[in-house]
Structures are given as structure tokens and as C-alpha cells.
Scaffold this active site. Structure first.
Site, PDB file in Angstrom:
ATOM      1  N   HIS A 129       0.793  -1.232  -0.033  1.00 35.97           N
ATOM      2  CA  HIS A 129      -0.061  -0.020  -0.006  1.00 35.97           C
ATOM      3  C   HIS A 129       0.957   1.060  -0.058  1.00 35.97           C
ATOM      4  O   HIS A 129       1.984   1.406   0.560  1.00 35.97           O
ATOM      5  CB  HIS A 129      -1.026  -0.101   1.068  1.00 35.97           C
ATOM      6  CG  HIS A 129      -2.112   0.963   1.049  1.00 35.97           C
ATOM      7  ND1 HIS A 129      -1.505   2.239   1.844  1.00 35.97           N
ATOM      8  CD2 HIS A 129      -3.333   0.988   0.722  1.00 35.97           C
ATOM      9  CE1 HIS A 129      -2.625   3.090   1.345  1.00 35.97           C
ATOM     10  NE2 HIS A 129      -3.755   2.393   0.672  1.00 35.97           N
ATOM     11  N   GLU A 131       0.802   3.933   1.400  1.00 32.82           N
ATOM     12  CA  GLU A 131       1.015   4.609   2.910  1.00 32.82           C
ATOM     13  C   GLU A 131       1.919   3.791   3.398  1.00 32.82           C
ATOM     14  O   GLU A 131       2.808   4.515   4.208  1.00 32.82           O
ATOM     15  CB  GLU A 131      -0.239   4.783   3.681  1.00 32.82           C
ATOM     16  CG  GLU A 131       0.065   5.435   5.047  1.00 32.82           C
ATOM     17  CD  GLU A 131      -1.285   5.393   6.005  1.00 32.82           C
ATOM     18  OE1 GLU A 131      -2.442   5.284   5.305  1.00 32.82           O
ATOM     19  OE2 GLU A 131      -0.897   5.302   7.069  1.00 32.82           O
ATOM     20  N   THR A 170      -2.753   4.271   8.943  1.00 38.05           N
ATOM     21  CA  THR A 170      -3.886   4.925   9.497  1.00 38.05           C
ATOM     22  C   THR A 170      -5.282   4.388   9.075  1.00 38.05           C
ATOM     23  O   THR A 170      -6.464   4.793   9.744  1.00 38.05           O
ATOM     24  CB  THR A 170      -3.806   6.458   9.156  1.00 38.05           C
ATOM     25  OG1 THR A 170      -3.883   6.399   7.359  1.00 38.05           O
ATOM     26  CG2 THR A 170      -2.602   7.118   9.392  1.00 38.05           C
ATOM     27  N   CYS A 200      -6.591   6.462  12.181  1.00 44.65           N
ATOM     28  CA  CYS A 200      -7.174   8.107  12.168  1.00 44.65           C
ATOM     29  C   CYS A 200      -8.572   8.078  12.821  1.00 44.65           C
ATOM     30  O   CYS A 200      -9.200   7.103  12.472  1.00 44.65           O
ATOM     31  CB  CYS A 200      -6.856   8.939  10.891  1.00 44.65           C
ATOM     32  SG  CYS A 200      -8.128   8.310   9.690  1.00 44.65           S
TER      33      CYS A 200
END
Ligand code: SF4
Length: 316
Positions: A129, A131, A170, A200
Site C-alpha cells: 500500500h 501509505e 492509519t 485516524c
């Protein structure tokens, strides 16, 4: 013919988070300030509808900085980028704007702080991914060990078990991550980390709303892209909360209406990169087929907003 009755439970919050909203604004403001084309490294957010709309306005999406000419601005996506990317942009004196979500940047800073204190990092995240790649790329190779599952925790071979810290992606499942964090703490009692994880507010809130709806519906749809991590987690959360049929759809055209035949209650949510326009499209599609009652299930209110970088707030 009379339409069958159906109640559509709309999750709230759903859809755009503050990081996605800011990233899209950054591209739009860059286009307004510098004109087209503006280059964007990677999909700015994981939603084809959003990406296509920005492409129509003059954004050019590229996989590598090598594809960006020296004389055009380039934007880095909301997921964050490895340190080597802005370093390369600086070396080439490119005009770049970083649209990394501030909540992802916060995790980057945590990783750097632990590294400066001599700790090796464990990252809970999904391999491949953007991120995860961006966060792991904040530190030199070998300094971040990736774990995705409990089996990965059991197989982990750190340099020094007493000098470890953990961070997370997150957009993970809150419940699955809690299990992995417990396993890490059990195996490495000295491990340093955030109080719970780095998931998050937007991910947490969207999962909580889906969890509240899942037990009362026959089916639950999540609007989102197949490569959107937080959207896929919403489908998993719905299934884990007892919803027998939970499905990711990008648009109304993808809904399998035969699978919904006989349903009397359906839940609807949208991932953090899915625009509200698509929620309306899906709601309209339901209204065309059913005698529809909509009910909003609100489990949190959100008032988070992030400023765009100063370079875009200043006049050209
Ligand atoms: S999902 Fe969370 S971390 Fe990702 S862009 Fe949105 S607010 Fe930021």
C-alpha cells in the site's frame, strides 16, 4: 407494479475525510495557480471518479517522478511518499507540493523520533500500500519491519527485542489491529508505541458507524475503490459485525440487485475517498427500485479540517 419496501440506513460519518478533502483542494488550487498540466505522483486519493474529474481539469497522474518534466509542478498524494521522493524533487529543483495527510505525516514523525532514540520500528500495515511504502521509506532499509498478521508477529526477528517501537497504517481495522498490538506487547513487553495505534479519526468513526448498522440490516454496501484500504476495511467490519452480505461497489452500476432481492433493510456507507455525489447516485438507484425510507445512523460528528500548504494560499 408496487415497489417493495426497503429501509436504507445511511452511515454517518461516511465519505470524504479531512485529508482527502485537503488533497483534492491542493490539486485544484495548483491548477488554478499554475495552470495545466499539473503532475500528480500516484492517484491523489484512491477513487477513480475523483481522479478522472481532476484529469479532466488538467491533472496528469504519473507513477514515477521520472515522468514529470522539469518545468511543471508536481503534487505528492495524500498517502505520503518515501523520503527519497522529495529529495529527488529537490535535486531536480522541481516545484512540488506535498499533499500527504497531516495524520500520516504525524506517523512519519513518530517513526523518525523512535529511530533517533535508537529503536527499530515495527509497522502494522498492508504490504504494497502506498501509505505503508511512504512510511517505511522515512527510515533507512531494514529499520522498519512490516507485520500484517498475528503469524507475522510470531515470526518477527528484531535486532534487539528490548529496543523496539511500533507504528501503524492509519486506515486499518480497529479491532484486528488491537489484536496485533496485544500480541506485539505480549511478545515484546518493552515495545514503545502510541496509546492504542495510529488509526485516524476518520477510519475509526466510519468503522463505528458501520458496526452500529451491520446487525440490523440484510445487506450493507460500501462505496469505494478496490484499492482503497479504509473502504475495504469497512466491508470486513460489516461482515465481522454479523452482516451476511457486505459488498464494495464503486458506483450504482456495480450493485448486484439480484443479491438484494428480498432485502428489507440495507446499510450504506462510503470510504474516506468516495464523494457524496456517489452516495446520492446509489440512493437514487435504490429509490428507483424500492419504496424507500432512509434513516441516518450517526455515531459521531466530525469537524476536522486541514489547511492547504502556504504556497497555495499565497497569490501567484
Ligand atoms: S483516512 Fe485518515 S489518514 Fe487517511 S487521508 Fe483521511 S484523515 Fe488522513
Amino acid at each position: 407494479m408496487t415497489k417493495p419496501r426497503l429501509t436504507l440506513y445511511l452511515a454517518a460519518p461516511r465519505g470524504f475525510c479531512a485529508g482527502v478533502d485537503r488533497a483534492i483542494k491542493i490539486v485544484e488550487m495548483a491548477l488554478a495557480k499554475w495552470g495545466a498540466p499539473v503532475y500528480v505522483r500516484h492517484e491523489i486519493v484512491h477513487n477513480r471518479f475523483v481522479v478522472d474529474a481532476l484529469r479532466d481539469k488538467g491533472a496528469v497522474f504519473i507513477d514515477s517522478l521520472d515522468d514529470c518534466p522539469d518545468d511543471r509542478p508536481v503534487i505528492f498524494s495524500a498517502h505520503g511518499v518515501p523520503k527519497a521522493v522529495p529529495a529527488e524533487a529537490e535535486r531536480r529543483r522541481l516545484l512540488y507540493v506535498d499533499a500527504t495527510c497531516p495524520l500520516v505525516s504525524k506517523v512519519h514523525i513518530e517513526a523518525e523520533r523512535h529511530h533517533a532514540n535508537g529503536l527499530q520500528m515495527v509497522m502494522i500495515g498492508h504490504a504494497g500500500h502506498p501509505e505503508t511504502e511512504g512510511t517505511m521509506g522515512q527510515l533507512p532499509p531494514g529499520e522498519v519491519l512490516l507485520v500484517e498478521t498475528l503469524a507475522d508477529v510470531a515470526a518477527l526477528a528484531p535486532r534487539d527485542a528490548a529496543k523496539l517501537a511500533f507504528i501503524t497504517q492509519t486506515t486499518l481495522s480497529v479491532d484486528d489491529t488491537a489484536g496485533i498490538v496485544s500480541a506485539l506487547r505480549a511478545r515484546f513487553p518493552a515495545i514503545v508505541g502510541p496509546h492504542k495505534e495510529d488509526i485516524c479519526y476518520a477510519t475509526t468513526n466510519r468503522q463505528a458507524a458501520v458496526k452500529a448498522i451491520a446487525p440490523k440490516v440484510d445487506a450493507l454496501l460500501v462505496i469505494g475503490a478496490p484499492n482503497s484500504s479504509n473502504s475495504r476495511r469497512l466491508v470486513e467490519v460489516a461482515r465481522a459485525a454479523g452482516c451476511g452480505y457486505a459488498q464494495l461497489v464503486q458506483r450504482a452500476a456495480e450493485i448486484d440487485w439480484r443479491a438484494l432481492a428480498g432485502a428489507r433493510a440495507v446499510g450504506l456507507s462510503a470510504g474516506a475517498s468516495a464523494p457524496e455525489l456517489l452516495v446520492r447516485e446509489v440512493t437514487d438507484a435504490f429509490a428507483a427500485r424500492f419504496a424507500l425510507t432512509t434513516e441516518r445512523v450517526e455515531t459521531a460528528t466530525e469537524n476536522v479540517a486541514f489547511k492547504v500548504p502556504r504556497v497555495l494560499r499565497e497569490p501567484a
